[in-house]
Design a protein around this motif. Structure first.
Motif, PDB file in Angstrom:
ATOM      1  N   UNK A  17     -11.516  -0.810  -3.326  1.00 52.11           N
ATOM      2  CA  UNK A  17     -11.336  -0.555  -1.901  1.00 52.11           C
ATOM      3  C   UNK A  17     -12.155   0.653  -1.493  1.00 52.11           C
ATOM      4  N   UNK A  18     -12.721   0.576  -0.314  1.00 51.25           N
ATOM      5  CA  UNK A  18     -13.439   1.706   0.264  1.00 51.25           C
ATOM      6  C   UNK A  18     -12.408   2.540   1.034  1.00 51.25           C
ATOM      7  N   UNK A  19     -12.105   3.732   0.547  1.00 49.88           N
ATOM      8  CA  UNK A  19     -11.084   4.565   1.183  1.00 49.88           C
ATOM      9  C   UNK A  19     -11.697   5.750   1.933  1.00 49.88           C
ATOM     10  N   UNK A  20     -12.929   5.611   2.327  1.00 51.41           N
ATOM     11  CA  UNK A  20     -13.619   6.682   3.054  1.00 51.41           C
ATOM     12  C   UNK A  20     -12.850   7.059   4.320  1.00 51.41           C
ATOM     13  N   UNK A  21     -12.466   6.062   5.115  1.00 51.37           N
ATOM     14  CA  UNK A  21     -11.736   6.339   6.355  1.00 51.37           C
ATOM     15  C   UNK A  21     -10.351   6.914   6.062  1.00 51.37           C
ATOM     16  N   UNK A  22      -9.720   6.442   5.015  1.00 49.68           N
ATOM     17  CA  UNK A  22      -8.410   6.947   4.629  1.00 49.68           C
ATOM     18  C   UNK A  22      -8.493   8.422   4.219  1.00 49.68           C
ATOM     19  N   UNK A  23      -9.522   8.774   3.473  1.00 48.71           N
ATOM     20  CA  UNK A  23      -9.710  10.168   3.067  1.00 48.71           C
ATOM     21  C   UNK A  23      -9.966  11.060   4.289  1.00 48.71           C
ATOM     22  N   UNK A  41      -0.803  13.430   0.390  1.00 50.56           N
ATOM     23  CA  UNK A  41      -1.614  12.914  -0.707  1.00 50.56           C
ATOM     24  C   UNK A  41      -1.846  11.416  -0.535  1.00 50.56           C
ATOM     25  N   UNK A  42      -2.709  10.893  -1.359  1.00 44.78           N
ATOM     26  CA  UNK A  42      -2.963   9.454  -1.323  1.00 44.78           C
ATOM     27  C   UNK A  42      -1.730   8.651  -1.736  1.00 44.78           C
ATOM     28  N   UNK A  43      -0.822   9.269  -2.479  1.00 45.25           N
ATOM     29  CA  UNK A  43       0.401   8.577  -2.890  1.00 45.25           C
ATOM     30  C   UNK A  43       1.186   8.104  -1.672  1.00 45.25           C
ATOM     31  N   UNK A  44       1.271   8.918  -0.646  1.00 50.28           N
ATOM     32  CA  UNK A  44       1.988   8.536   0.575  1.00 50.28           C
ATOM     33  C   UNK A  44       1.409   7.273   1.182  1.00 50.28           C
ATOM     34  N   UNK A  45       0.103   7.218   1.248  1.00 47.48           N
ATOM     35  CA  UNK A  45      -0.552   6.046   1.817  1.00 47.48           C
ATOM     36  C   UNK A  45      -0.386   4.824   0.912  1.00 47.48           C
ATOM     37  N   UNK A  46      -0.444   5.036  -0.393  1.00 45.26           N
ATOM     38  CA  UNK A  46      -0.283   3.932  -1.339  1.00 45.26           C
ATOM     39  C   UNK A  46       1.119   3.338  -1.230  1.00 45.26           C
ATOM     40  N   UNK A  47       2.141   4.188  -1.116  1.00 45.17           N
ATOM     41  CA  UNK A  47       3.511   3.697  -0.999  1.00 45.17           C
ATOM     42  C   UNK A  47       3.705   2.916   0.297  1.00 45.17           C
ATOM     43  N   UNK A  48       3.097   3.376   1.367  1.00 43.64           N
ATOM     44  CA  UNK A  48       3.184   2.644   2.636  1.00 43.64           C
ATOM     45  C   UNK A  48       2.526   1.270   2.498  1.00 43.64           C
ATOM     46  N   UNK A  49       1.421   1.202   1.792  1.00 43.04           N
ATOM     47  CA  UNK A  49       0.743  -0.078   1.575  1.00 43.04           C
ATOM     48  C   UNK A  49       1.584  -1.001   0.694  1.00 43.04           C
ATOM     49  N   UNK A  50       2.256  -0.432  -0.307  1.00 44.13           N
ATOM     50  CA  UNK A  50       3.108  -1.241  -1.181  1.00 44.13           C
ATOM     51  C   UNK A  50       4.257  -1.853  -0.389  1.00 44.13           C
ATOM     52  N   UNK A  51       4.903  -1.070   0.456  1.00 38.56           N
ATOM     53  CA  UNK A  51       6.006  -1.602   1.260  1.00 38.56           C
ATOM     54  C   UNK A  51       5.506  -2.685   2.211  1.00 38.56           C
ATOM     55  N   UNK A  52       4.359  -2.484   2.826  1.00 40.79           N
ATOM     56  CA  UNK A  52       3.799  -3.510   3.714  1.00 40.79           C
ATOM     57  C   UNK A  52       3.543  -4.805   2.935  1.00 40.79           C
TER      58      UNK A  52
END
Length: 88
Positions: A17-23, A41-52
């Motif tokens: 995945x290209x996470x340029x915009x996320x960073x 941290x990126x963990x917060x975003x990863x957890x939100x993606x997992x729940x989605x």
């Protein structure tokens, strides 16, 4: 532990995945979180993606009731994250 190894399904997925915009988003809001004593941290975003993803694929958020011989689809999302910090 041996029982869970034989009864809990394992799911593994690999993607690039290209996470340029996320960073850039993280960097934009990082200072505001630090002022509140937290780190964004990126963990917060990863957890939100997992729940989605679990919402989209509810069978991955289910368990087997062996006594009733039925799959229980959970309507909540409980995700544990283990971390190693200086404080333990």
């Amino acid at each position: 532990m041996a029982e869970t190894w034989s009864t809990v399904p394992r799911v593994t997925q690999f993607d690039d995945a290209d996470i340029t915009d996320l960073m850039a988003l993280r960097k934009k809001y990082a200072a505001a979180y630090e002022q509140k004593g937290a780190r964004l941290t990126l963990t917060s975003f990863a957890l939100k993606a997992v729940v989605a993803t679990l919402k989209k694929h509810p069978l991955f958020n289910s368990s087997l009731d062996e006594a009733a011989q039925e799959i229980v689809i959970k309507e909540y999302y409980h995700i544990g994250v283990a971390v190693d910090t200086e404080a333990g």
